[in-house]
Design an enzyme around this catalytic site. Structure first.
Site, PDB file in Angstrom:
ATOM      1  N   SER A 276       0.787  -1.131  -0.022  1.00  0.00           N
ATOM      2  CA  SER A 276      -0.104   0.059   0.027  1.00  0.00           C
ATOM      3  C   SER A 276       0.720   1.199   0.245  1.00  0.00           C
ATOM      4  O   SER A 276       2.244   1.120   0.540  1.00  0.00           O
ATOM      5  CB  SER A 276      -0.883   0.009   1.243  1.00  0.00           C
ATOM      6  OG  SER A 276      -1.349   1.302   1.465  1.00  0.00           O
TER       7      SER A 276
ATOM      8  N   TYR B 279      -2.293  -1.045  10.054  1.00  0.00           N
ATOM      9  CA  TYR B 279      -2.417  -1.216   8.725  1.00  0.00           C
ATOM     10  C   TYR B 279      -1.055  -0.730   7.988  1.00  0.00           C
ATOM     11  O   TYR B 279      -0.324  -1.692   7.306  1.00  0.00           O
ATOM     12  CB  TYR B 279      -3.672  -0.490   8.013  1.00  0.00           C
ATOM     13  CG  TYR B 279      -3.790  -1.054   6.582  1.00  0.00           C
ATOM     14  CD1 TYR B 279      -4.562  -2.111   6.246  1.00  0.00           C
ATOM     15  CD2 TYR B 279      -3.274   0.018   5.568  1.00  0.00           C
ATOM     16  CE1 TYR B 279      -4.605  -2.383   4.685  1.00  0.00           C
ATOM     17  CE2 TYR B 279      -3.506  -0.199   4.248  1.00  0.00           C
ATOM     18  CZ  TYR B 279      -4.227  -1.322   3.832  1.00  0.00           C
ATOM     19  OH  TYR B 279      -4.519  -1.753   2.449  1.00  0.00           O
TER      20      TYR B 279
END
Lengths: 596, 290
Positions: free
Chosen positions: A466, A479
């Site tokens: 990401s 995350y």
């Protein structure tokens, strides 16, 4: 090694007459002609002799009657002195004499390498051995006539790209020109190239082996193969078609034969299979176990057995639109393949010919993806897998290996979302997110990476990270940490697998509108607040309107161009730039609390 | 809100006749389609057929889309001009074997307006077949949720979610204002031929604009989408519902009138081509539910 020595000890040596030369033939395994075992005939290249097959005759002879002979001019066979005696028709006559002697009734399975392969193309496409060859496995040796047509077709097209391919092949073939110089090559062998040869092989091809006893002579006389045939066939090629099933085994790092030369081969061959191996020219020395497996699978299939999935995938199917078939013969595995980026990537790969496996914790979703992939014409499978569960992943990887063979593309995509303060994130939260986002990638990379290495696949491992991997945020500690770990793992793994030719890419999408936003856990807030924030996040992501298609397109591009890292979305590029140009500012921004 | 709407039987019969006319038109022209015909020629054929069969006005003039235009890929998918995009209009694309097509027409017959969508192809298209099979679920879902008096925006979002589950794109989002459905109203019956501007029927659009004004006052919208404007329970009246699915370069839709009353809702007519198709393909249990 012990089986090989044993097999060699059991070899029966024959002398077979072909015209005015005598060929040295070795027969391994059950040497009785009445034996019902399939017969495999091995034909070596230049500057080798039958010794080049030493590592494969053992395992092969456990199941087949294996015949290896020295072609004229090499090893223990007669060495004709006239160049003309090395023309292809004499070489085919030699093979025919061997086949007549060792298997007068039963058609044989031909396996040939380099010049052995060149002459075997002639054998399978001319009359002399019609009906006598059941199958042909060709390693690193194209038909000279096919090559002649290949050059002509490309030169006639007058397209710069096509002419460049011809130039590239000529550069690969520098040694052929050198062999035509009077004296040079034979002299080199006489002056001790044979002593140097094993060292050269080790230095340039990574192969350890002993010099064959006849190495010097093989090198000197084999040059005649080139002199007698190359120019003649390339300049006036003849049509050479065959209905014998042909399996091409292609070492993709071959220094002597360019891959382009194999383009359009299906125009000459009725039934064609092709297997690529990330290896150099002498595959039977560097990857003997692979050669044994490929030959066995092909022989067994031709003898009436099942066509294993990997062999089935290797079939070259003509007729599909070129450009729409880029991943034909490739097996792709996508975790989290039931939705979002995973489903989209799976479908894009399927659309261009790949066989695909959708793995997802939600079996129904994976099945739906597989169903859609089948609609696009692909072979597709669906499996329920918890990617973070080592046992489950091992079982899944074992299923893939047994049923489908090693994958060519693995997309470790499965992931879950989590947002909230670090101090509110519980141990259970951490375990949950690392289980999927990190352990899933570790297991996928490890298990399938091993399979790729063992199968000599120059495959692709795609790890979906990401943009948050390099954009810290107080709101996304868990995350972002899991994704940063994925990016680092990919960087390390890329370095390790580079030697094997396996490409590792980390994909860093920005704000993509996928179902992950609807399932993201917001820690440290009430259920109602969680729902409110989820809706808020969903809206933000929808407003950004960057679709999973954008990521799948980037993934395919990364696969095609061996990119190391791909960023998707301007926010990803911006964050990357910021993290490099001004890490301080990036860290300052991390303190911002965005209200969703 | 338009309270107390109780559809007169005569009115429903009138709408049903208009819808049957529209479907007969689509089926008749679909039978005539041959490879090589263009979208514009096809739309013109439909227009002539409708005029010859008594339609004297329309909600919009017939549309025809071929090939990947059935999936509204590319530019039309953007949100420019509030979703209004000229790529909508029939173009010069020519029909080929196995290419999907969509015929969409909205005739007014005796003051009653219908709006239908019809998907098909000459030859075979597995993706189209699958889309058309799956469209059944949308018909069941929409009616079910309307009966539960869910907010229209919620229903539209449920359709979006079903699309995501199926792996399809909700291509009705490419329609003006991203509508899943829009209202149709009764017009005055007469024999005159009425005008269209930019292919849209002046009288019907006038009614729609009237509904918008009225709806703004009363807190509802005649344009049913996933947005906030549709945060209201089903408004009694007639809705032309048109879920439109896209997968890769293939799109499919149906469009039917949904009757919403104060307490209940039902599809105006179950004897329509898509329902007959589901029945003939053995998707009966679900079709019965529909």
């Amino acid at each position: 090694m012990s089986t090989q020595i044993k097999a060699q000890a059991e070899a029966q040596t024959l002398r077979v007459r072909s015209g005015d030369v005598e060929l040295a033939v070795k027969v391994y395994g059950d040497t009785r002609q009445t034996a019902k075992q399939p017969v495999v005939v091995l034909v070596h290249g230049y500057p080798d002799s039958n010794h080049v097959w030493n590592k494969v005759v053992g395992p092969l002879s456990a199941r087949y009657r294996v015949v290896a002979y020295d072609v004229r001019g090499a090893g223990e066979s007669t060495v004709p002195t006239h160049t003309a005696a090395y023309e292809l028709e004499h070489l085919v006559a030699d093979l025919a004499a061997v086949v007549d002697a060792v298997s007068p009734e039963q058609p044989i399975h031909l396996v040939a390498h380099d010049w052995g392969s060149i002459q075997s193309w002639e054998a399978v496409s001319t009359e002399r051995l019609k009906g006598r060859i059941a199958s042909y496995t060709s390693i690193s040796g194209p038909s000279l006539d096919h090559a002649g047509y290949w050059v002509m077709q490309r030169l006639r097209s007058a397209a710069p790209g096509e002419i460049a391919k011809v130039a590239n092949q000529l550069m690969h073939s520098w040694y052929i020109g050198a062999f035509h110089l009077p004296l040079a090559a034979p002299l080199a062998w006489k002056l001790g190239l044979d002593q140097l040869w094993p060292k050269l092989l080790e230095r340039f091809e990574g192969i350890r082996g002993e010099s064959a006893p006849t190495q010097s002579s093989d090198g000197q006389h084999g040059v005649n193969l080139y002199r007698a045939n190359v120019a003649k066939r390339l300049l006036s090629p003849r049509e050479r078609r065959t209905s014998v099933p042909v399996q091409l085994v292609v070492p993709t790092r071959d220094r002597f034969v360019s891959l382009e030369l194999l383009e359009g081969l299906d125009q000459w061959v009725d039934e064609l299979w092709r297997r690529d191996v990330a290896a150099g020219h002498w595959l039977q020395l560097s990857h003997p176990e692979l050669v044994v497996r490929y030959v066995s699978e092909f022989v067994d299939f031709i003898e009436g057995g099942e066509e294993p999935a990997a062999l089935h995938r290797a079939r070259v199917r003509s007729g599909r639109k070129p450009g729409n078939n880029k991943y034909a013969g490739k097996l792709a595995i996508v975790t989290g393949g039931g939705s979002g980026i995973g489903r989209e990537t799976l479908l894009s790969l399927a659309e261009q010919g790949a066989e695909v496996v959708a793995a997802d914790i939600d079996l129904a979703a994976a099945q739906r993806s597989a169903e859609l992939a089948e609609l696009l014409g692909a072979t597709a499978h669906a499996r329920k897998v918890d990617v973070g569960d080592a046992k489950a992943m091992e079982a899944f990887a074992a299923w893939v290996a047994n049923e489908l063979g090693a994958p060519d593309i693995v997309v470790n995509n499965a992931g879950i979302g989590m947002a909230g303060n670090f101090l509110d994130t519980s141990t259970a939260d951490w375990e949950k997110i690392l289980h999927v986002n990190l352990w899933g990638v570790i297991h996928g990379s490890r298990l399938f990476g091993k399979q790729m290495v063992a199968a000599g696949k120059s495959g692709h491992i795609v790890n979906v990270a990401s943009a948050l991997a390099f954009a810290p945020s107080r709101m996304l500690a868990a995350y972002a940490t899991s994704k940063a770990a994925v990016a680092m793992l990919s960087d390390c793994l890329r370095a390790e697998l580079a030697d094997q030719g396996i490409h590792v890419v980390s994909v860093c999408p920005g704000v993509i509108d996928t179902p992950i936003t609807g399932n993201t856990r917001f820690v440290g807030v009430s259920e109602d607040e969680q729902k409110r924030r989820r809706d808020g996040a969903k809206k933000l992501y929808q407003r950004r309107n960057l679709k999973p298609q954008a990521v799948s397109a980037a993934i395919l591009k990364a696969i095609d161009n061996n990119r190391q890292e791909v960023l998707v979305g301007s926010e990803a590029h911006g964050a990357r730039l910021l993290s490099r140009l001004s890490p301080k500012l990036s860290r300052r921004l991390a303190r911002m609390e965005l209200s969703l | 809100m338009s309270k107390g709407w109780d559809p007169a039987i005569a009115d429903l019969d009138g709408f049903r006749e208009a819808q049957q006319l529209a479907y007969r038109c689509a089926e008749a022209i679909a039978d005539e389609l041959t490879p090589g015909i263009s979208e514009r020629e096809t739309a013109a054929l439909m227009q002539h057929w409708l005029a010859a069969n008594g339609a004297n006005d329309c909600f919009h003039q017939p549309f025809a889309w071929f090939g990947d235009r059935t999936a509204f890929r590319g530019f039309i998918g953007f949100r420019h001009f509030g979703g209004f995009n000229p790529a909508f209009y029939p173009g010069s694309r020519k029909l080929e074997e196995n290419m999907p097509y969509i015929l969409d027409c909205a005739p007014t017959l005796n003051g009653y307006t219908a709006d239908i969508g019809y998907s098909g192809c000459i030859g075979e298209n597995r993706i189209l077949d699958k889309l058309m099979d799956d469209l059944l679920e949308y018909r069941v879902l929409i009616l079910d949720l309307v009966k539960q008096r869910k907010q229209l925006s919620e229903i539209s979002q449920a359709v979006d979610r079903l699309c995501a589950k199926h792996g399809y794109e909700p291509r009705h989002k490419a329609y003006p204002f991203q509508v899943l459905a829009h209202r149709v109203e009764k017009l005055d019956a007469d024999e005159k031929k009425h005008r269209s501007v930019l292919n849209f029927g002046v009288r019907n659009i006038g009614k729609l604009v009237g509904d918008m004004t009225k709806g703004r006052r009363e807190g509802w919208s005649p344009l049913w989408s996933s947005g906030h404007a549709s945060d209201h329970p089903p408004t009694p009246g007639l809705w032309a519902v048109e879920p439109h699915l896209g997968f890769r370069g293939v799109g499919a839709k149906w469009e039917e009138l949904l009757v919403v009353t104060e307490e209940d809702a039902f599809w105006l007519d179950d004897d329509v081509p898509q329902v007959r198709r589901w029945l003939s393909r053995g998707l009966e249990p679900l079709a019965k539910a529909a």
